[in-house]
Design a protein around this motif. Structure first.
Motif, mmCIF file in Angstrom:
data_model
loop_
_atom_site.group_PDB
_atom_site.id
_atom_site.type_symbol
_atom_site.label_atom_id
_atom_site.label_comp_id
_atom_site.label_asym_id
_atom_site.label_seq_id
_atom_site.Cartn_x
_atom_site.Cartn_y
_atom_site.Cartn_z
ATOM 1 N N THR A 1 21.863 -34.021 -27.285
ATOM 2 C CA THR A 1 20.512 -33.843 -26.749
ATOM 3 C C THR A 1 19.460 -34.455 -27.668
ATOM 4 O O THR A 1 18.538 -35.154 -27.211
ATOM 5 N N ILE A 2 19.589 -34.219 -28.963
ATOM 6 C CA ILE A 2 18.620 -34.758 -29.928
ATOM 7 C C ILE A 2 18.680 -36.281 -29.971
ATOM 8 O O ILE A 2 17.654 -36.978 -29.940
ATOM 9 N N ASN A 3 19.902 -36.827 -30.030
ATOM 10 C CA ASN A 3 20.039 -38.285 -30.102
ATOM 11 C C ASN A 3 19.589 -38.956 -28.811
ATOM 12 O O ASN A 3 19.051 -40.065 -28.832
ATOM 13 N N VAL A 4 19.801 -38.292 -27.681
ATOM 14 C CA VAL A 4 19.338 -38.822 -26.395
ATOM 15 C C VAL A 4 17.817 -38.943 -26.402
ATOM 16 O O VAL A 4 17.249 -39.972 -25.994
ATOM 17 N N LYS A 5 17.126 -37.916 -26.883
ATOM 18 C CA LYS A 5 15.657 -37.958 -26.957
ATOM 19 C C LYS A 5 15.196 -39.011 -27.953
ATOM 20 O O LYS A 5 14.207 -39.720 -27.712
ATOM 21 N N LEU A 6 15.923 -39.128 -29.072
ATOM 22 C CA LEU A 6 15.586 -40.114 -30.095
ATOM 23 C C LEU A 6 15.606 -41.529 -29.520
ATOM 24 O O LEU A 6 14.817 -42.391 -29.926
ATOM 25 N N ASN A 7 16.484 -41.745 -28.545
ATOM 26 C CA ASN A 7 16.620 -43.074 -27.949
ATOM 27 C C ASN A 7 15.903 -43.214 -26.609
ATOM 28 O O ASN A 7 16.044 -44.230 -25.934
ATOM 29 N N GLY A 8 15.150 -42.178 -26.224
ATOM 30 C CA GLY A 8 14.277 -42.270 -25.058
ATOM 31 C C GLY A 8 14.977 -42.380 -23.719
ATOM 32 O O GLY A 8 14.441 -42.962 -22.777
ATOM 33 N N VAL A 9 16.185 -41.794 -23.599
ATOM 34 C CA VAL A 9 16.912 -41.891 -22.325
ATOM 35 C C VAL A 9 17.107 -40.513 -21.680
ATOM 36 O O VAL A 9 17.973 -40.329 -20.830
ATOM 37 N N GLN A 10 16.272 -39.550 -22.094
ATOM 38 C CA GLN A 10 16.439 -38.182 -21.592
ATOM 39 C C GLN A 10 16.194 -38.050 -20.090
ATOM 40 O O GLN A 10 16.671 -37.100 -19.463
#
Length: 316
Positions: free
Chosen positions: A215-224
């Motif tokens: 979840t954190i890495n998904v948000k970090l890469n803007g694909v949430q």
């Protein structure tokens, strides 16, 4: 604050399951030291992610290092780690010498020293993985950048099994696809699927920490906006139909959900499996064929195998 470095002398085959054990025990980052890395001629495409010092490497097998805070529970935690590693033999996993050593390091030394291992690395034609603290300018206009914090847990995306998975996703993901990532770990395959054009990516992992990491890495890469991550046991209870199911986990686990994967994949869709040690290739291949899949590709990197299979189009 002081930290304890736990170092395990084991085999290449045991890297993934032992890393999982360490992360579940609260380790903040894992370092893998494999002497083969000193001598292997790397294809320029992949670059290098860490600087190598021969003195850090065992003559045979690998060292897995992790860091745990020194507290009143440390002894109990180490005992549980040892027990969990010993239990891997029940799954026919070779744990090698299985020598475990403990040493103490200061937080200041640990917090900066382990970062030297991680540099930007080009994984495939399009995908480059960079640690969050590194500045990086894309080389090509179509380059896809995945940012990860290697200290968060579950890998940096540069293990051969992950590289094989990413390369397969790059070949097979099409715009508008629905992708299921089974055993998402850090979320690197989930993120890559989204960046490659999938309209929906559903990430599943049994470990709550992995779900948070994804979840954190998904948000970090803007694909949430296109990703959902949830705790789940493989594909049990999942009724989502997908164009692609991808799973980078152990061979013994892959064969436990082959039937569910077949049911979840649309006719003509693909199952991308990795995390398969060379000696277990036939186990997975035969199981896929038994459940109705057609084998399209078998790829190898070092001692690891990935298999891409297709669910046949409906006939009649």
């Amino acid at each position: 604050m002081k930290w304890s470095e736990i170092k395990i002398h084991t085999t290449n085959e045991a890297i993934e399951p032992i890393s999982n054990i360490l992360h579940e025990s609260g380790a903040s980052g894992v370092v893998i030291e494999d002497r083969q890395d000193l001598y292997q001629e790397r294809v320029p495409l992949y670059g290098t992610i860490y600087e190598l010092d021969p003195d850090n490497y065992p003559e045979e097998g690998v060292y897995i290092k992790a860091y745990l805070p020194i507290n009143s529970f440390l002894g109990e935690t180490v005992d549980e780690i040892k027990e969990s590693i010993n239990n891997l033999v029940k799954f026919d996993i070779d744990i090698g010498k299985n020598n475990v050593t403990i040493s103490e390091v200061n937080e200041e030394e640990w917090a900066t020293a382990w970062k030297k291992y991680y540099k930007p690395v080009k994984i495939s034609e399009k995908i480059t993985i960079i640690p969050t603290w590194e500045d990086y300018d894309p080389v090509n206009s179509d380059e896809l950048i995945i940012e990860l914090d290697p200290g968060m847990a579950f890998g940096t995306g540069t293990h051969p099994t992950t590289v094989l998975s990413l390369q397969a996703l790059e070949r097979y993901v099409k715009d508008g696809d629905v992708v299921l990532d089974v055993g998402s770990g850090s979320g690197v395959l989930t993120i890559a699927s989204a960046l490659l054009g999938a309209k929906e990516v559903h990430a599943f992992d049994l470990d709550e920490i992995a779900v948070k990491s994804t979840t954190i890495n998904v948000k970090l890469n803007g694909v949430q906006d296109v990703v959902s991550a949830k705790q789940n046991d493989l594909l049990k209870g999942v009724d989502q139909q997908a164009d692609i199911v991808v799973s980078n986990i152990l061979a013994e686990i892959i064969v436990q959900f082959t039937s569910d994967a077949y049911d979840s994949i649309k006719p003509g869709g693909y199952l991308i499996t990795s995390g398969i040690i060379k000696g277990k290739k036939e186990l997975v291949k035969d199981d896929l064929i038994k459940h109705g899949f057609e084998i399209l590709e078998i790829n190898q990197m070092e001692d690891w195998i990935s298999i891409i299979a297709q669910k046949p189009e409906q006939r009649g």
